[in-house]
Design an enzyme around this catalytic site. Structure first.
Site, PDB file in Angstrom:
ATOM      1  N   SER A 111     -25.871  15.313 -45.911  1.00 37.41           N
ATOM      2  CA  SER A 111     -27.231  15.559 -46.384  1.00 37.41           C
ATOM      3  C   SER A 111     -27.750  16.904 -45.869  1.00 37.41           C
ATOM      4  O   SER A 111     -27.148  17.937 -46.136  1.00 37.41           O
ATOM      5  CB  SER A 111     -28.130  14.396 -45.969  1.00 37.41           C
ATOM      6  OG  SER A 111     -29.374  14.465 -46.612  1.00 37.41           O
ATOM      7  N   ASP A 129     -26.475  12.080 -57.216  1.00 36.88           N
ATOM      8  CA  ASP A 129     -26.855  11.923 -55.821  1.00 36.88           C
ATOM      9  C   ASP A 129     -28.180  11.166 -55.737  1.00 36.88           C
ATOM     10  O   ASP A 129     -29.209  11.618 -56.245  1.00 36.88           O
ATOM     11  CB  ASP A 129     -26.992  13.306 -55.178  1.00 36.88           C
ATOM     12  CG  ASP A 129     -27.279  13.242 -53.697  1.00 36.88           C
ATOM     13  OD1 ASP A 129     -28.381  12.802 -53.335  1.00 36.88           O
ATOM     14  OD2 ASP A 129     -26.400  13.633 -52.903  1.00 36.88           O
ATOM     15  N   HIS A 138     -25.635   8.586 -51.668  1.00 39.65           N
ATOM     16  CA  HIS A 138     -25.936   9.796 -50.914  1.00 39.65           C
ATOM     17  C   HIS A 138     -25.193   9.716 -49.585  1.00 39.65           C
ATOM     18  O   HIS A 138     -25.459   8.830 -48.786  1.00 39.65           O
ATOM     19  CB  HIS A 138     -27.447   9.908 -50.684  1.00 39.65           C
ATOM     20  CG  HIS A 138     -27.867  11.164 -49.983  1.00 39.65           C
ATOM     21  ND1 HIS A 138     -27.731  12.419 -50.545  1.00 39.65           N
ATOM     22  CD2 HIS A 138     -28.432  11.368 -48.754  1.00 39.65           C
ATOM     23  CE1 HIS A 138     -28.217  13.330 -49.716  1.00 39.65           C
ATOM     24  NE2 HIS A 138     -28.634  12.718 -48.611  1.00 39.65           N
TER      25      HIS A 138
END
Length: 424
Positions: free
Chosen positions: A199, A295, A362
């Site tokens: 991330s 995502d 994600h």
């Protein structure tokens, strides 16, 4: 199913969600509660069994390399062994960003702004696992997780500190101080090194990729892996440039401009250089981009942020892609095409790795379920761990893009990602 287990450690183990994960491995059609609890515990121990103590870089404080609240930076290190004793995996923790004084103050007294609030031990799994069967290529490396407490993907550096807020914007200094500490602890002898992150940490692994290689000894084989860090510059469902404005505020607030790759800032407006699409093709160090084309964080926060959905019509869709309406799914298919269009310039050599699946998720390296298990997601009949390992060791190049949703039956689109809350 949710379960909380108490271990022998001085703190409670984190609550974990394994709905979907457990359902794929049910003992029987109607298991009793105690069997469910036992299965939960066994699965937890299998995937989250290694706990690694925190290391505070107290020497960094004198250099001004501190978290938002002024506390020292921190990381977790599990030492390598055997053939991996001189190999180093350095992994950035994720956790979004703060783009102004107000949002940074909200983080200041949490684990994302203060090492004082961080757990003293955290679980290593997935790419951080020390079990060969769970992590074939990196299990015996020195594995480091750099904790995230600056809110700028480790790019900020503002000397002045406002006494009214006591906020420190020093992410770039944290990065250098941690690397210096690791070099002194053996990374100066690294033969192989991989910089990775998830991330906001995945973005950091792109932004710092070339500097990582430059900080290592000459002769070290260095590469970078970005997991769910390829955030794209696109408009939201209202047509507003929401994420572009947000990233511009991040860069301004943290004084990040001087720490963004000059190959990008010399050509473009500096705030655009927070987006990988404008700088990835200039990165000289081999880079592997791992990302879901849908995502889930980008769908929830960039494409359809809550501010643009006051009626909540996107709520169910943002939790589970199978709940999206035909109109919403069409919008998400367009998002996928925009995402892919930014990638083509990034896959500019055989040294560049690319694994773009069509899962609604994600981050996929930190979870054992998605990294390497019997029923982990696959692309071109290849699991993520194998693709990354083959690429790093130059066994087989990997540049694959999945077909559109819902074509990939190996995706775990429900269950393991729903507990994630928006990062900002």
């Amino acid at each position: 199913m949710f379960c909380t287990c108490q271990g022998s450690h001085t703190h409670s183990l984190p609550t974990i969600s394994i709905s979907g994960f457990c359902s794929r491995r049910m003992i029987g059609s109607t298991p009793s509660r105690w069997l469910n609890l036992l299965a939960c515990l066994l699965l937890f121990l299998k995937t989250e069994g290694l706990f690694v103590e925190i290391t505070y870089v107290t020497s960094a404080v004198a250099k001004g390399a501190v978290c938002l609240d002024g506390s020292p930076p921190a990381y977790h290190l599990d030492r390598g062994s055997g053939t991996g004793i001189n190999n180093w995996l350095v992994h950035f923790e994720g956790g979004g960003w703060c783009n102004n004084v107000t949002s940074c103050l909200e983080r200041k007294n949490t684990r994302l702004g203060s090492s004082r609030q961080m757990d003293k031990e955290i679980a290593f799994s997935g790419i951080m696992s020390n079990v060969e069967q769970s992590n074939p290529d990196f299990h015996n490396w020195n594995r480091v997780k750099i904790r995230y407490c600056d809110g700028s993907s480790f790019t900020g550096d503002v000397q002045a500190v406002n006494p009214a807020t006591n906020l420190h914007f020093r992410g770039a200094r944290i990065w250098l101080a941690v690397v210096e500490d690791l070099l002194a602890k053996g990374m100066k002898n690294a033969k192989n090194a991989l910089l990775s992150g998830c991330s906001a940490g995945g973005l950091a692994s792109i932004l710092h990729c070339d500097s990582f290689r430059a900080l290592l000894p000459v002769g070290t084989k260095a590469k970078c892996l970005s997991d769910a860090g390829y955030f794209i510059n696109t408009r939201d469902i209202s047509g507003a440039p929401h994420i572009q404005s947000y990233f511009s505020d991040v860069v301004t607030t943290h004084g990040s401009i001087k720490n963004l790759p000059p190959s990008c800032t010399s050509r473009l407006k500096p705030s655009l250089c927070f987006f990988p699409q404008y700088l990835a093709s200039q990165i000289q160090t081999p880079l592997f981009i791992l990302n879901a084309a849908y995502d889930s964080w980008q769908i929830r926060n960039i494409l359809a942020p809550g501010v643009d959905d006051p009626s909540g019509s996107w709520k169910a869709c943002k939790l589970d892609i199978s709940s999206c309406s035909p109109v919403q799914l069409n919008i998400m298919q367009d998002f996928r095409l925009q995402f892919l269009s930014t990638l083509y310039r990034s896959a500019n050599s055989s040294a560049r790795g690319l694994y773009i699946d069509s899962c609604f998720i994600h981050c996929q390296t930190e979870k054992q379920e998605t990294w390497f298990m019997a029923d982990s997601p696959m692309l071109n009949n290849t699991k993520i761990a194998k693709a990354v390992g083959d690429w790093f060791y130059d066994r087989t190049p990997f540049q694959q893009i999945d077909c559109p949703y819902p074509c990939n039956p190996t995706c775990l689109n429900s269950g393991i990602d729903h507990q994630l809350q928006p990062e900002r």
